[in-house]
Design a protein around this motif. Structure first.
Motif, mmCIF file in Angstrom:
data_model
loop_
_atom_site.group_PDB
_atom_site.id
_atom_site.type_symbol
_atom_site.label_atom_id
_atom_site.label_comp_id
_atom_site.label_asym_id
_atom_site.label_seq_id
_atom_site.Cartn_x
_atom_site.Cartn_y
_atom_site.Cartn_z
ATOM 1 N N PHE A 1 7.583 3.568 -10.476
ATOM 2 C CA PHE A 1 7.460 2.677 -11.631
ATOM 3 C C PHE A 1 6.294 3.055 -12.530
ATOM 4 C CE2 PHE A 1 10.439 0.063 -9.385
ATOM 5 C CZ PHE A 1 11.126 -0.548 -10.411
ATOM 6 N N ILE A 2 5.273 3.688 -11.964
ATOM 7 C CA ILE A 2 4.063 3.931 -12.734
ATOM 8 C C ILE A 2 3.983 5.345 -13.310
ATOM 9 C CG2 ILE A 2 1.533 4.102 -12.468
ATOM 10 C CD1 ILE A 2 2.731 1.273 -12.887
ATOM 11 N N PHE A 3 4.680 6.329 -12.676
ATOM 12 C CA PHE A 3 4.388 7.715 -13.078
ATOM 13 C C PHE A 3 4.697 8.038 -14.543
ATOM 14 C CE2 PHE A 3 7.805 10.830 -13.587
ATOM 15 C CZ PHE A 3 8.911 10.107 -13.181
ATOM 16 N N ILE B 1 7.643 2.103 1.617
ATOM 17 C CA ILE B 1 8.649 1.885 0.574
ATOM 18 C C ILE B 1 8.003 1.325 -0.683
ATOM 19 C CG2 ILE B 1 10.692 0.584 -0.104
ATOM 20 C CD1 ILE B 1 11.747 2.129 1.973
ATOM 21 N N SER B 2 7.127 0.333 -0.509
ATOM 22 C CA SER B 2 6.562 -0.279 -1.711
ATOM 23 C C SER B 2 5.649 0.700 -2.431
ATOM 24 C CB SER B 2 5.845 -1.592 -1.408
ATOM 25 O OG SER B 2 4.915 -1.401 -0.398
ATOM 26 N N PHE B 3 5.023 1.605 -1.682
ATOM 27 C CA PHE B 3 4.185 2.596 -2.344
ATOM 28 C C PHE B 3 5.028 3.615 -3.110
ATOM 29 C CE2 PHE B 3 1.613 6.472 -2.552
ATOM 30 C CZ PHE B 3 0.543 5.959 -3.270
ATOM 31 N N ALA C 1 7.984 3.081 -4.356
ATOM 32 C CA ALA C 1 8.481 2.372 -5.540
ATOM 33 C C ALA C 1 7.391 2.275 -6.596
ATOM 34 C CB ALA C 1 8.970 0.983 -5.150
ATOM 35 N N PHE C 2 6.157 2.026 -6.142
ATOM 36 C CA PHE C 2 5.028 1.929 -7.059
ATOM 37 C C PHE C 2 4.874 3.224 -7.856
ATOM 38 C CE2 PHE C 2 0.510 2.680 -7.924
ATOM 39 C CZ PHE C 2 0.201 1.541 -8.631
ATOM 40 N N TYR D 1 5.227 -0.926 3.729
ATOM 41 C CA TYR D 1 4.142 -0.369 2.909
ATOM 42 C C TYR D 1 4.574 0.941 2.263
ATOM 43 C CZ TYR D 1 0.414 -3.572 4.092
ATOM 44 O OH TYR D 1 -0.362 -4.682 4.180
#
Lengths: 294, 278
Positions: free
Chosen positions: B23-25, B15-17, B19-20, B13
């Motif tokens: 990718f979004i910032f 790591i995926s956050f 990465a999120f 969780y």
């Protein structure tokens, strides 16, 4: 009589079904490609000049063009860095979003988003990040390496290009890896678990060998993208500072359209084609041999 | 659930956050800064806008000639995609069902042509269609559409080819016995079965053409025929470092495609997935 009618109908169908594609493909790919090779044998500075046969002079000029080779060398470094990292990150993300965590679908959607936007606009977005945002952040938090303008430093500017490329394309590779990962039979993984293989052993000895077909596709795509990079290169660094990030595509464009040297530019483009064809050919051929049956 | 298991999933969780956020910032920065003035952008790029300022959007619509640029991009993208999909489906069908020596060679040439970098075609394209035939100056948009059809067909035929091979020929034979000729069989029986892969191919082509820069930048020389990426390039040259105009302009350039993604994200991801499996 009946035979002739049938032959005529077959011929008619072939024209109808293949005709449009053949024409469009011929006038935009086939003819320009062959004519392009012919052009390299002529002296031509601008397209309005008459063609004058000049033998291999354009190739000699291309080989003597030091900037061409340095841009090619830089492109090769870029290819190695991006192919490695894009596949590593893409596979990592795919592994993550197929591991069964609950938010995986929304994560997938988010990771793919940068792919929707072209390299040119992405370059402008990241220019804002590198030129305005990160230095402002470094200033506030007192972090020295964020304060530096990345794009003003030859070494950092190269890595800025690599980072944006990873950010842009790893989501696409992730989707291809997901397709591969979900097609691996579950019982194979279970059998390995029963035999006592831990998560790492399962990944290296079971999953990765079965993922070779996916890697064939992703490495091919990332190789080709990296060799041909132009849009991002153009908008993020414009080849600068001091031509330190000028990749081969941009060199060819500049050579032909800015320096008005169409002949040599085209010869360099043909050399680029040969390199891309040989590298991707070797890649597809050698990795096809690594494929295993489940 | 064992502790070890829980630890692993917590780790996943986190790591995926992270990465999120990575990718979004950039998109987040784009949105919050599009409502600010230059002063606020330079001092506080990370904070939410104090005054929500819409005036720059109005300004950008006008300065970018947004409606015309959007219309050009939309027209070029849709027309090219429709033709590519239609012609490629027909060609792929013929190549699969009539594997003559000529057809096999043609297919091999198509597949091999996919490694030709666009850079080795662009100079002859400009030479033939610009200097010799004078089409770049007189008919830029139709010419661009023709180029997209030609450049896009190899990959599309390749994907269609793989899909059509998996369709059992018996269905078509049944149609043939019922009195359909080849053309009727294709349009009534085969084309509807190609729907899922058609969506894939359409998506891949739309994303490519909508965002393409190098080819349109060489063909489109008049302001009134510019596509969005070409316009964005010109705009960024005119308003260099004027972020209060550049950021809304970037946002408006990417917004149409982001909206399309929000509506059809399931199809897009599924489409890309199908397109990759040979």
């Amino acid at each position: 009589m009946k035979h002739r009618k049938k032959a005529l109908a077959n011929w008619g169908n072939a024209v109808l079904f293949l005709g449009p594609t053949t024409i469009f493909f011929a006038i935009t790919v086939l003819v320009p490609f062959i004519y392009g090779i012919y052009l390299t044998l002529n002296k031509m500075d601008t397209p309005s000049d008459p063609l004058v046969f000049s033998g291999i002079l354009n190739y000699v000029n291309a080989i003597k063009d030091a900037d061409f080779w340095s841009s090619l060398w830089l492109t090769l470094k870029f290819v190695v860095a991006t192919v490695f990292f894009v596949n590593l990150v893409g596979f990592g993300l795919a592994y993550l979003v197929t591991s069964g965590i609950r938010i995986q679908n929304s994560m997938r959607t988010a990771y793919f988003t940068p792919n929707l936007i072209g390299g040119l606009v992405l370059g402008y977005i990241w220019q804002f990040v590198f030129v305005q945002s990160l230095p402002a952040m470094g200033e506030k938090l007192g972090i020295e390496w964020l304060k530096l303008g990345w794009l003003g430093d030859p070494h950092m500017a190269f890595w800025a290009l690599v980072i944006v490329t990873i950010w842009q394309t790893s989501g696409y590779m992730m989707i291809i890896f997901i397709a591969g990962l979900i097609s691996i039979p579950r019982d194979l993984i279970e059998a390995a678990t029963i035999d006592g293989a831990g998560p790492f052993r399962r990944l290296v000895n079971v999953t990765l060998p079965l993922m070779v077909p996916s890697f064939v596709v992703t490495i091919f795509l990332s190789l080709k993208n990296a060799f041909m990079v132009y849009d991002l290169n153009f908008s993020l660094t414009k080849g600068g500072p001091f031509n330190s990030t000028l990749m081969v595509s941009m060199h060819v464009v500049n050579k032909a359209f800015i320096e008005s040297n169409y002949g040599t530019g085209q010869a360099e483009a043909i050399i680029l084609f040969i390199i891309v064809a040989v590298v991707t050919g070797i890649q597809v051929y050698s990795s096809k041999k690594m494929e295993v049956e489940a | 659930m064992s502790t070890k298991r829980m630890l692993t999933s917590t780790f996943a969780y986190i790591i995926s956050f992270v990465a999120f956020v990575c990718f979004i910032f950039p998109f987040f920065l784009l949105i919050i800064n599009s409502f600010k003035n230059n002063g606020d952008i330079l001092t506080n790029p990370f904070s939410l806008p104090i005054h929500w300022n819409f005036v720059h959007f109005v300004d950008v619509v006008d300065k970018m000639n947004f409606l015309v640029t959007f219309k050009n991009t939309f027209m070029i993208t849709t027309l090219s995609t429709i033709f590519i999909v239609f012609f490629s489906a027909m060609a792929a069908y013929h190549l699969v069902r009539k594997p003559t020596k000529y057809n096999k060679t043609f297919f091999t040439i198509l597949v091999a042509s996919m490694v030709i970098p666009f850079q080795s075609l662009m100079i002859p394209l400009i030479y033939i269609y610009g200097a010799k035939l004078q089409l770049i100056d007189t008919l830029p948009i139709p010419l661009l559409i023709i180029f997209y059809i030609g450049l896009g067909s190899a990959l599309s035929i390749f994907i269609f080819h793989g899909f059509i091979k998996s369709i059992p020929v018996e269905i078509e034979e049944a149609a043939r016995i019922d009195g359909c000729n080849t053309i009727q069989t294709f349009f009534i029986i085969v084309l509807p079965m190609l729907r899922p892969i058609t969506v894939t191919i359409a998506i891949l082509n739309v994303l490519w053409i909508w965002n393409d820069y190098l080819l349109p930048s060489l063909i489109l020389n008049e302001e009134n025929v510019y596509t969005m990426p070409v316009k964005m390039k010109v705009f960024s040259g005119t308003y260099m470092n004027n972020w209060e105009l550049l950021i809304p302009a970037i946002l408006m350039t990417v917004l149409p495609i982001l909206i399309m993604y929000m509506i059809g994200q399931r199809y897009i991801i599924k489409g890309v997935m199908q397109g990759s499996v040979k």
